[in-house]
Design an enzyme around this catalytic site. Structure first.
Site, mmCIF file in Angstrom:
data_model
loop_
_atom_site.group_PDB
_atom_site.id
_atom_site.type_symbol
_atom_site.label_atom_id
_atom_site.label_comp_id
_atom_site.label_asym_id
_atom_site.label_seq_id
_atom_site.Cartn_x
_atom_site.Cartn_y
_atom_site.Cartn_z
ATOM 1 C CB SER A 189 -0.750 -0.010 1.323
ATOM 2 O OG SER A 189 -1.846 0.854 0.980
ATOM 3 C CG ASP A 226 -3.078 4.324 -1.635
ATOM 4 O OD1 ASP A 226 -3.065 3.808 -2.654
ATOM 5 O OD2 ASP A 226 -3.792 3.711 -0.306
ATOM 6 C CG ASP A 275 -2.874 -0.559 -2.569
ATOM 7 O OD1 ASP A 275 -3.237 0.829 -2.512
ATOM 8 O OD2 ASP A 275 -3.264 -1.189 -1.877
ATOM 9 C CG ASP A 318 -6.213 0.535 -1.507
ATOM 10 O OD1 ASP A 318 -5.784 1.910 -1.220
ATOM 11 O OD2 ASP A 318 -6.591 -0.644 -0.315
#
Length: 454
Positions: free
Chosen positions: A107, A245, A247, A249
């Protein structure tokens, strides 16, 4: 190698390079075999027992994923490999194929970290019991099997894009100028496909996926990681900015002035849109979401459900209450029509649709959804988070408190929340009050205790 510290509340995350490595490819192989056992997969000639797997742009992700896949296929279970993916693309793949999903990503963490996010078939959340069982099986040195599983590659980016567009009405919107900062993360992979058929000028920042993060860290919660997008919005006269961010999501929204839109404000805004589609539906928020969201949802006839912080808890609450939408103050946004999963890209499209169907600027649009001042999330590195929370609780002993998710202290028109991070050695502070001055006073009072104790 697998250090037990990598097992977090919602996922796996730890250092994979440098002097203090916490897990490696051999550990990933063991995790793959053990995860098959946790899920009770047995393979089978009909191919029903399969996993879908994707990975982000981190330099270690391909190697770790390959090792994990070796562990899975050694158990005779097949794998669908979607390759380079954002986390919400993996959630889509799990829902679209109705298969358990595995995403290799850390992440927003720095480049020397990596991790794994898991979901059950249909993008349903795993539980703490799943992760505890995984840790136990790995600790018992779960052996891998004799093989037999196969790997099939499948490109689901076009189907993901089509599904997003089916959920938002972007037809007839005015032409928008949009700055999008991918932070060298996975939004750089998905943005070109998602924006291909949108009548908008897209100004991309750091859209080349690069796990070394040469421009700034992929964490929009930290203000210094927003300044490039804020500057670009002002320089280009853009209608809004999007900051993802690592990743992708999560998505932070910036208005035309270069000011950050509070994620709770965006939660209220999107909730209002969704409630117009389905009056009376439930909306899930977490314990640090602005009280304005609950007020606005109630005014629009919706029902509020409060969950602990974290995607596994939010998704479970959405399923239990058949909620149409959920939002977290960390800029995770969840949609029932996206298998109750979080997707920063869909939140961005909803914002664009709302803005594009009217002439007012974004700063004006969000005014009615902003009712309180907020501190934003303030992180403190402490040696004993529990002692810090106890000290703050003692300081505010004459106020209403609960420990449902960290420590929350409530006054007549304000609240303070201290919560240990699920993924990092940090204590996170959030404060909300009617005025900026009141927020600053509460913030300074709490931080003085935390930093003296920590």
């Amino acid at each position: 190698m697998l250090n037990s510290v990598i097992f977090k509340a919602n996922d796996i995350r730890g250092l994979v390079t440098g002097p203090d490595v916490q897990w490696d490819a051999e550990g990933a192989r063991l995790l793959g075999a053990a995860w098959v056992d946790v899920l009770g997969l047995t393979g089978g000639a009909d191919g029903s027992d399969r996993l879908v797997i994707g990975h982000d742009m981190r330099t270690t992700s391909p190697e770790l994923q390959a090792a994990f896949v070796t562990g899975v296929t050694s158990r005779g279970v097949d794998v669908v490999d979607i390759g380079l993916a954002s986390t919400d693309l993996l959630w889509f793949a799990s829902g679209h194929l109705d298969l358990p999903g595995v995403m290799f990503t850390a992440s927003h963490n720095p480049g020397d970290w990596n991790g794994i996010k898991f979901c059950l078939a249909g993008a349903a959340p795993v539980t703490s019991d799943h992760l505890a069982s995984l840790q136990q099986r790995v600790a018992a040195s779960t052996p891998t099997g004799s093989g037999g599983g196969t790997v099939t590659e499948q490109d689901l980016l076009p189907a993901y894009t089509a599904h997003l567009h089916s959920l938002v009405n972007l037809t007839g919107i005015r032409r928008l100028t949009v700055v999008a900062d991918a932070g060298n993360g996975m939004a750089g992979h998905t943005l070109p496909s998602v924006f291909a058929d949108i009548d908008a000028e897209l100004i991309g920042l750091y859209t080349d996926p690069d796990g070394s993060f040469p421009n700034h860290q992929p964490n929009p919660l930290e203000p210094e990681n927003l300044v490039d997008a804020q500057r670009a919005v002002r320089e280009h006269g853009a209608d809004l900015g999007l900051v993802f961010d690592g990743d992708a999501d999560r998505c932070f929204i910036i208005d035309e002035r270069g000011e950050v839109v509070n994620p709770s404000t965006l939660t209220a805004l999107i909730a209002g849109q969704e409630l117009r589609r389905e009056p009376g539906a439930a909306v899930v928020i977490n314990t640090i979401t602005s009280r304005a969201v609950a007020e606005i949802v109630a005014e629009q006839g919706g029902r509020i459900v409060v969950s602990k912080v974290g995607h596994t808890y939010i998704k479970a609450a959405m399923a239990e209450h058949d909620a149409i939408f959920g939002g977290e103050h960390s800029a995770h946004y969840y949609f029932r029509d996206f298998w109750r999963a979080d997707t920063g890209m869909l939140a961005a499209l909803h914002t664009m649709a709302l803005l594009g169907h009217q002439s007012e600027p974004l700063s004006t649009v969000v005014q009615d959804f902003t009712r309180y001042a907020a501190s934003g999330e303030i992180n403190s590195t402490v040696s004993n988070a529990a002692a810090c929370m106890d000290a703050v609780a003692a300081e505010f002993a004459d106020h209403d408190q609960d420990r449902a998710d960290g420590l929350t202290v409530r006054g007549p028109d304000w609240w303070v929340n201290l919560r240990p991070s699920n993924t990092e050695p940090l204590l996170r502070l959030n404060v909300e009050a009617p005025t900026t001055e009141a927020v600053e006073q509460l913030r300074d009072r709490v931080l003085a205790i935390v930093r003296a104790e920590g």
